[in-house]
Design a protein around this motif. Structure first.
Motif, PDB file in Angstrom:
ATOM      1  N   ARG A 109      -5.896 -15.052  11.211  1.00 10.13           N
ATOM      2  CA  ARG A 109      -5.078 -15.756  10.075  1.00 10.13           C
ATOM      3  C   ARG A 109      -4.392 -14.504   9.178  1.00 10.13           C
ATOM      4  O   ARG A 109      -3.449 -14.375   8.861  1.00 10.13           O
ATOM      5  CB  ARG A 109      -5.837 -16.710   9.180  1.00 10.13           C
ATOM      6  N   THR A 110      -5.388 -13.593   8.790  1.00 11.98           N
ATOM      7  CA  THR A 110      -5.031 -12.334   7.983  1.00 11.98           C
ATOM      8  C   THR A 110      -4.074 -11.413   8.877  1.00 11.98           C
ATOM      9  O   THR A 110      -3.276 -11.177   8.073  1.00 11.98           O
ATOM     10  CB  THR A 110      -6.411 -11.812   7.624  1.00 11.98           C
ATOM     11  N   THR A 140      -1.880 -12.427  11.211  1.00 11.45           N
ATOM     12  CA  THR A 140      -0.649 -13.103  11.147  1.00 11.45           C
ATOM     13  C   THR A 140       0.215 -13.013  10.046  1.00 11.45           C
ATOM     14  O   THR A 140       1.281 -12.861   9.762  1.00 11.45           O
ATOM     15  CB  THR A 140      -0.844 -14.625  11.532  1.00 11.45           C
ATOM     16  N   GLU A 141      -0.452 -12.772   8.662  1.00 12.33           N
ATOM     17  CA  GLU A 141       0.000 -12.883   7.651  1.00 12.33           C
ATOM     18  C   GLU A 141       0.530 -11.534   7.026  1.00 12.33           C
ATOM     19  O   GLU A 141       1.233 -11.187   6.095  1.00 12.33           O
ATOM     20  CB  GLU A 141      -0.779 -13.516   6.582  1.00 12.33           C
ATOM     21  N   GLU A 154      -1.635  -8.764   6.412  1.00 11.36           N
ATOM     22  CA  GLU A 154      -2.635  -8.531   5.357  1.00 11.36           C
ATOM     23  C   GLU A 154      -3.688  -7.766   5.949  1.00 11.36           C
ATOM     24  O   GLU A 154      -4.069  -7.756   7.179  1.00 11.36           O
ATOM     25  CB  GLU A 154      -2.850  -9.542   4.428  1.00 11.36           C
TER      26      GLU A 154
END
Length: 363
Positions: free
Chosen positions: A216-217, A219-220, A222
């Protein structure tokens, strides 16, 4: 896994809408089993269950494992030969926030399942094998360097781990009280538990799990934050323990008196890696300047070192893990890239299942 055994076999899977349960449904479908599911609706959005349209593959009863009457009615109506119990509150950190729900689901859910089996058998339902899927965290963790064996003490610091140890004890009590091994020929119902390591694979969106959080991180765009960089876990691809459960089920049906007990399904010794090692490999595979940092401050208690000894499963079941941790991460990344490209998710899952089933290993 013996396809001739599973073809047409009636199987009930509880918790089939979750990450692990969805992969199990796909695996059983590839073996042409007749699967019915009993579960709450998918716990995440998106979910592997919905992406693969598993509701079109598997007739589903959407209900709570804590609902004894509905569960019992479903088992009596479906008349499964094999039951694989995966319904659970599966997250350590969530168990700190909701301890009552965790114990209700993981302990009383198991009681309800086994009580439903007991009543169904009394009504003539031909249940032959029940596998309660628990966790490697069911052991009393003493942070020692060798792997836990099935006869080591059960325990659990946090509500999740403790509830799974309780689930193991419930299973043992029902087995001894109502389906004793020494009277197996009279009842012919085999009951076992499966204790797996930290499973990873495509399609896991659960909160507070390392791989999903990292993806998730990333993909963002970050930087990944990790809480316990030096914690060691027995990482394995989800298909490894699932294949173990199915092989165990085959053995239970063939001669339950020899296999009605607890079983470990973990990676080989080189599968125990630190959290930081896993994150570094993910970042390297992701590219594009992916990076991480260690999150400072106080965190909820989590075990530092955990390892399983799977000698019994290897020697008595003939089970062996097929994908090492490097291969498991590669498969996760392959799946994630397919998802980002809007590819056919069912196709990538079945491709990986086919590769897994066809892989020959030296043991």
């Amino acid at each position: 896994m013996n396809k001739d055994f599973w073809k047409g076999k009636k199987v009930l899977v509880t918790g089939h809408t979750g990450f692990k349960g969805s992969w199990l449904c796909l695996l059983l479908s590839s073996l042409e089993a007749k699967v019915t599911g009993y579960s709450l609706r998918p716990p995440t959005s998106p979910s592997l269950f919905e992406l693969c349209h598993i509701d079109q593959l598997v007739p589903t009863q959407y209900a709570d494992i804590r609902d004894l009457n509905t569960l019992q009615a479903t088992i009596i109506e479906e008349k499964p030969e094999i039951i694989i119990h995966m319904s659970a509150q599966p997250l350590v950190r969530a168990s700190y926030l909701n301890p009552v729900e965790t114990f209700e689901t993981n302990v009383m859910g198991t009681v309800n399942l086994l009580e439903s089996v007991r009543n169904a058998v009394h009504k003539g339902i031909p249940i032959k094998a029940v596998i309660n899927v628990t966790t490697d965290k069911c052991y009393e963790n003493k942070e020692w360097l060798w792997g836990y064996r099935e006869n080591d003490a059960l325990g659990g610091y946090d509500p999740y781990s403790n509830s799974k140890a309780c689930s193991e004890l419930v299973t043992d009590a029902y087995r001894k009280s109502f389906f004793p091994i020494e009277k197996f020929e009279s009842h012919r119902v085999a009951i076992a538990t499966g204790r797996a390591g930290n499973v990873i694979g495509g399609g896991d969106w659960a909160a507070d799990r390392l791989i999903p959080d990292c993806l998730r991180t990333l993909t963002e765009g970050e930087k990944i934050k990790i809480r316990n960089p030096y914690a060691i876990r027995p990482w394995q691809h989800v298909l490894d323990p699932l294949s173990g459960y199915l092989l165990l089920a085959e053995k239970l049906v063939a001669d339950g008196s020899l296999y009605s007990e607890g079983w470990n399904f973990g990676p080989d010794d080189d599968g125990g890696k630190t959290v930081e090692w896993i994150v570094k490999r993910l970042c390297a595979k992701w590219g594009n300047g992916a990076a991480y940092e260690i999150e400072k401050g106080q965190h909820l208690h989590e075990a530092h070192y955990l390892k399983l000894d799977c000698s019994k499963a290897k020697l008595k079941l003939g089970w062996h893990p097929k994908w090492n941790v490097e291969s498991a991460i590669d498969k996760v990344m392959e799946w994630s890239q397919a998802y980002q490209a809007n590819d056919d998710i069912m196709a990538i899952c079945m491709k990986q299942i086919g590769e897994y089933q066809n892989l020959k290993i030296d043991v």
